[in-house]
Design a protein around this motif. Structure first.
Motif, PDB file in Angstrom:
ATOM      1  N   TYR A 186       0.825  -1.214   0.000  1.00  0.00           N
ATOM      2  CA  TYR A 186       0.000   0.000   0.000  1.00  0.00           C
ATOM      3  C   TYR A 186       0.860   1.264   0.000  1.00  0.00           C
ATOM      4  O   TYR A 186       0.565   2.235  -0.714  1.00  0.00           O
ATOM      5  CB  TYR A 186      -0.923  -0.003   1.229  1.00  0.00           C
ATOM      6  CG  TYR A 186      -1.487   1.343   1.571  1.00  0.00           C
ATOM      7  CD1 TYR A 186      -2.629   1.824   0.925  1.00  0.00           C
ATOM      8  CD2 TYR A 186      -0.866   2.163   2.523  1.00  0.00           C
ATOM      9  CE1 TYR A 186      -3.135   3.081   1.218  1.00  0.00           C
ATOM     10  CE2 TYR A 186      -1.374   3.414   2.813  1.00  0.00           C
ATOM     11  CZ  TYR A 186      -2.503   3.868   2.165  1.00  0.00           C
ATOM     12  OH  TYR A 186      -2.995   5.123   2.450  1.00  0.00           O
TER      13      TYR A 186
ATOM     14  N   THR B 133      -5.436   0.745  -3.006  1.00  0.00           N
ATOM     15  CA  THR B 133      -4.366   1.328  -3.815  1.00  0.00           C
ATOM     16  C   THR B 133      -4.878   1.781  -5.185  1.00  0.00           C
ATOM     17  O   THR B 133      -4.438   2.809  -5.701  1.00  0.00           O
ATOM     18  CB  THR B 133      -3.201   0.340  -3.992  1.00  0.00           C
ATOM     19  OG1 THR B 133      -3.669  -0.885  -4.569  1.00  0.00           O
ATOM     20  CG2 THR B 133      -2.533   0.042  -2.655  1.00  0.00           C
TER      21      THR B 133
ATOM     22  N   ALA C   4       1.934   2.814  -3.257  1.00  0.00           N
ATOM     23  CA  ALA C   4       0.909   3.641  -3.906  1.00  0.00           C
ATOM     24  C   ALA C   4       0.723   4.968  -3.179  1.00  0.00           C
ATOM     25  O   ALA C   4       0.525   6.020  -3.806  1.00  0.00           O
ATOM     26  CB  ALA C   4      -0.412   2.875  -3.963  1.00  0.00           C
TER      27      ALA C   4
END
Length: 220
Positions: free
Chosen positions: A49, A111, A52
């Protein structure tokens, strides 16, 4: 003097924040009783995550209408990269594997939302989409700060990081950017709320994670 938009958005989403704080996954971190298997899976998902998250800030910096915005979004990208270093540290301390993770459905949903917002929207909406992560973690960390005194807690570094003044400053920075740049209040509300829902789903997926008997993992 009225409340700022960032204050209003946080207050409107305190219900989800409370659900996250009281979630058995987060409470397991606080007590130190969460299984390492679940925590390590979560760390790998969060590492994915954060790639992103950092990219969203970099894209926002490129779109920023002024120098102040460029500097602020670059600072936030650096903060996300520093979080990734924390997660890498769990490889040696807890045996986490953050590089070979397969993203779960909740992780992908989060994301994909962040990156689509970063590519397709203005900096005000990017700030609204990214603020929930920093503000929620700072708030959770501050609520768990008392547990950072337990040196036997294997997750003490997690608690200390998110309860720190430096992490609070990152949360305030994203909130400041909402107040500076968010002009479409309706869309900002939607982005903020969706990100908060993703945060809850992220913890919930980690709590429900189970490794398969064959040595692989059951993806959510």
């Amino acid at each position: 003097m009225g409340k700022s938009l960032s204050e209003i958005l946080w207050e409107e989403n305190r219900d989800i924040a409370a659900s996250c704080l009281n979630h058995p996954f987060v409470q397991g971190i606080a007590s130190g009783k969460l299984t390492r298997e679940k925590f390590n899976w979560y760390v790998g998902q969060d590492y994915f995550y954060l790639h992103a998250f950092a990219k969203a800030f970099c894209l926002a910096a490129a779109k920023a209408p002024d120098t102040l915005g460029m500097v602020s979004f670059h600072k936030l990208a650096e903060g996300a990269l520093n979080e990734m270093k924390l997660h890498k540290g769990f490889e040696s301390s807890l045996g986490a594997d953050v590089e070979s993770v397969v993203a779960s459905k909740p992780t992908r949903m989060y994301t994909d939302f962040l990156l689509s917002t970063a590519w397709g929207c203005d900096v005000g909406l990017i700030a609204a989409a990214t603020t929930p992560c920093n503000r929620l973690y700072a708030w959770i960390g501050q609520n768990l700060k008392e547990y950072a005194q337990n040196e036997e807690n294997p997750f003490i570094d997690w608690i200390r990081t998110y309860s720190s003044d430096s992490f609070e400053s990152l949360a305030r920075e994203t909130e400041r950017l909402i107040d500076l740049y968010a002009t479409n209040v309706s869309e900002a509300r939607k982005a903020y709320r969706y990100a908060m829902i993703c945060e809850y789903d992220f913890f919930d997926a980690a709590w429900k994670y189970e490794a398969s008997k064959g040595g692989g993992e059951r993806q959510l």
